[in-house]
Design an enzyme around this catalytic site. Structure first.
Site, PDB file in Angstrom:
ATOM      1  N   ASN A  44       0.828  -1.206   0.000  1.00 28.77           N
ATOM      2  CA  ASN A  44       0.000   0.000   0.000  1.00 28.77           C
ATOM      3  C   ASN A  44       0.862   1.255   0.000  1.00 28.77           C
ATOM      4  O   ASN A  44       0.568   2.229  -0.698  1.00 28.77           O
ATOM      5  CB  ASN A  44      -0.911   0.017   1.234  1.00 28.77           C
ATOM      6  N   HIS A 436     -16.470   3.675 -13.407  1.00 24.10           N
ATOM      7  CA  HIS A 436     -16.194   2.915 -12.197  1.00 24.10           C
ATOM      8  C   HIS A 436     -17.426   2.149 -11.710  1.00 24.10           C
ATOM      9  O   HIS A 436     -17.321   1.297 -10.833  1.00 24.10           O
ATOM     10  CB  HIS A 436     -15.696   3.867 -11.100  1.00 24.10           C
ATOM     11  N   HIS A 587     -15.082  -3.664   1.517  1.00 22.23           N
ATOM     12  CA  HIS A 587     -15.148  -2.913   0.261  1.00 22.23           C
ATOM     13  C   HIS A 587     -16.565  -2.505  -0.132  1.00 22.23           C
ATOM     14  O   HIS A 587     -16.743  -1.634  -0.992  1.00 22.23           O
ATOM     15  CB  HIS A 587     -14.512  -3.744  -0.860  1.00 22.23           C
TER      16      HIS A 587
END
Length: 686
Positions: A44, A436, A587
């Site tokens: 990350n 998206h 998520h």
């Protein structure tokens, strides 16, 4: 409107990544999983420097573009990021040292080249001669070798070689650079251990041990080697050549990415000062680049692939996906969707259920067309296989591929070409807007079906990301999903959406209206709340609206995994935010509005960030089915009850575990248990 203190987006991300690092210290997390959390933290951080820090560096460095205020903010933010990164690096090193001790106690020893037994030394020598000899190519830079462009996906050894003195001269030193062949051999080598546990060595140390062989015959008598790594600016620079196709622009941008300017240089702190100065000069490391001395090993993202050593007891217990309600094993799933909405929650339910819907649509005589969006795809995508099957059966198949999905651009270009070759119509989205939204539309005279998801249609992601997919045949929703696909084809036209929240067309306005309605009810003395889960909240206007809502008496109970600009100080009784870090990556996006007691439920693809509201095509869909609404409420409530893996997100960066004095409640474990019970009850029904 009273504005509240906000936390800079990039600093909030650093706090989020620290929550991952903190998981590696948790005794309740299995040992090898703790190593994996270290790898996730490192991976990350690399991406953060490649994208966000590189953008801040441009703001801080170039005086003719941004305003003075933006430049000063970027400079302050860079200083704070570098300070926190250094602080967390010390914590990372201490954690890694602790885990090495614990691994050794379990019989898993991580050795270096100075600890090899005679048998292991012979093994490494043989490995070098048989395989590594043709893969380790040094560049002796002090002899004029061109360095080229080091990549941030690689790890390097900076080597100092001492020449044998001759003719009364003092010893001389040369410097070389060796790229470790990690792609071919992996980062870890398992050594023979004589049956007493497992001995493992970093590839770095294998190469260190083999330096005399690598430089054999060149007159060197002593060697020192230090690991270095680079992180480079990963933003794609696309020109505005209107005569060049987008695919060609993106492909060239991907090729150029490896030549991005360096933004971080990490080196072994034991490297001699003259050697460090030499390489910093050669690589043009400047004052705005993060330059940090670290431990002996870098590129620790490779810990995500640390050998499991056959020790399943040191990993999370295996969880097999639970049968999903309504999908069954026989009969038509399309018919069942037309009767009632269906719901999947990955990875608790298997992604194969979504593929099954596509496969049946591909083979069904009644289905006339399939349209879907693609942001990321798995390496061996069953989704693409199902779509190709549909095209070969004469269905009209249209796939909108997002070419600008960061770090997946090259893969998406390849998939687009393969689908085009199979007869699928491939669109490349809308210029200036990333596509998206996660949508599928299946057209049939028997009744259209729409699928809206919070995550990518990606088998790999669905094994580790918690995401939700809703299937519906409600005409009011399928018509509007159909309109989204029309917008993708004709973005210059105006489309109306009454049910769906679609950015950049209606989402910001409708979210503002939903929040304004809660504020109005709270001011009138009625019950008002917003409950939900989301990945990021950083959009300044939405953050200000949330502060306004809290000040009006609206209760905000939110699960926010990542960036969060809200600071709860002074509003703790009205704003409650938790961030869950556990075996799965949270998520899903779920929004629940009180709406005067007649709750409104939405799921979708958008976080509350400016890019999602204004620069992407995103979709939230309302959920009407009572049983699915109950499941969404359960997901959120379980997360808010979590007192084992949930941390308090308040803007301070302390990231304290939420404790309420009750027996341990781990939301991901409890949800899996709930779905197991649900499946058992379904199977027992006559």
């Amino acid at each position: 409107m009273k504005k509240g203190k906000t936390l800079d987006r990039d600093l909030s991300w650093v706090y989020f990544n620290h929550r991952i690092l903190q998981e590696a210290r948790r005794e309740s997390v299995p040992l090898l999983e703790r190593l994996s959390f270290l790898g996730i933290y490192s991976n990350n951080l690399d991406e953060f420097f490649r994208v966000r820090v590189s953008a801040l560096k441009r703001l801080a460095e170039y005086g003719d573009g941004p305003s003075d205020g933006d430049r000063r903010r970027a400079q302050r933010c860079l200083r704070e990021i570098n300070r926190l990164t250094f602080e967390y690096a010390q914590e990372f090193e201490a954690t890694f040292a602790l885990l090495r001790e614990k691994l050794a106690a379990e019989g898993i020893r991580l050795l270096d080249e100075r600890q090899f037994s005679p048998e292991q030394a012979r093994y490494v020598r043989a490995l070098y001669l048989s395989e590594l000899d043709s893969a380790a190519y040094p560049l002796i830079v002090t002899r004029g070798a061109r360095l080229g462009e080091p990549t941030d996906s690689s790890i390097y050894l900076a080597v100092a070689m001492t020449l044998r003195p001759g003719g009364g001269r003092l010893p001389e030193r040369d410097f070389a650079l060796i790229e470790l062949p990690v792609r071919d051999f992996g980062r870890f080598v398992v050594l023979p251990s004589g049956g007493t546990g497992t001995d493992i060595v970093f590839l770095d140390d294998v190469i260190r041990f083999c330096l005399p062989f690598i430089f054999s015959g060149l007159g060197y008598e002593a060697f020192e080697a230090y690991t270095i790594k680079f992180t480079r600016d990963a933003e794609l620079e696309l020109d505005s050549d209107v005569d060049e196709g987008l695919v060609e622009k993106v492909a060239r941008g991907v090729r150029n990415r490896r030549r991005g300017a360096p933004v971080r240089f990490v080196y072994d702190r034991d490297m001699p000062e003259d050697m460090l100065r030499y390489f910093k000069r050669r690589f043009e490391i400047d004052r705005y680049d993060s330059c940090a001395g670290g431990s002996r090993y870098h590129n620790m993202k490779d810990l995500m692939r640390f050998p499991d050593c056959g020790r399943s007891d040191l990993k999370f217990p295996v969880r097999i996906p639970v049968p999903a309600p309504g999908f069954g094993t026989d009969g038509s799933v399309l018919v069942r969707i037309r009767r009632r909405d269906l719901f999947l929650h990955y990875p608790y339910h298997g992604f194969s259920n979504y593929v099954r819907v596509l496969r049946e649509a591909a083979l069904s005589r009644d289905v006339t067309s399939i349209r879907t969006t693609v942001y990321r795809l798995a390496r061996n995508s069953q989704v693409v296989e199902a779509l190709v099957c549909a095209a070969r059966h004469g269905k009209e198949v249209t796939v909108t591929v997002e070419l600008m999905a960061r770090f997946d651009e090259a893969s998406n270009i390849d998939w687009a070409k393969k689908m085009q070759d199979a007869g699928i119509r491939v669109l490349f989205g809308v210029e200036g807007l990333k596509v998206h939204g996660k949508l599928t539309h299946i057209a049939s005279p028997e009744g259209d079906i729409a699928c809206v998801s919070t995550g990518n249609f990606h088998e790999g992601n669905a094994r580790t990301y918690t995401d939700i997919t809703v299937f519906t045949a409600r005409p009011d929703l399928t018509r509007e999903v159909d309109r989204v696909f029309a917008f993708l084809r004709q973005p210059y036209r105006t489309f109306a959406f009454e049910r769906l929240l679609v950015s950049p067309l209606t989402m910001r306005r409708k979210l503002n209206a939903l929040l304004a309605a809660e504020i109005r009810r709270a001011r009138q003395g009625g019950e008002a709340y917003v409950t939900g889960k989301i990945n990021h909240i950083t959009d300044p206007r939405l953050v200000d609206r949330l502060y306004e809502a809290a000040d009006a008496g609206v209760r905000l109970d939110l699960l926010v995994r990542g960036n969060c600009s809200l600071v709860t100080e002074g509003r703790e009784d009205r704003i409650r935010i938790r961030g869950i870090i556990d075996r799965y990556l949270e998520h899903a996006r779920i929004l629940i509005f009180c709406n005067g007691g007649d709750e409104l439920y939405y799921i979708g693809s958008a976080d509350w960030m400016t890019r999602n509201m204004d620069r992407r095509i995103e979709v939230y869909v309302p959920v009407y089915d009572p049983s699915i609404r109950a499941e969404l409420r359960r997901i959120v409530e379980y997360g808010l009850r979590d007192n084992a893996a949930a941390r308090i997100v308040d803007g301070s960066g302390r990231n304290e575990i939420f404790r309420d004095g009750r027996p341990e409640f781990r939301s991901q474990r409890e949800l899996y248990g709930h779905y197991l019970s649900q499946a058992a009850e379904s199977q027992s029904e006559p």
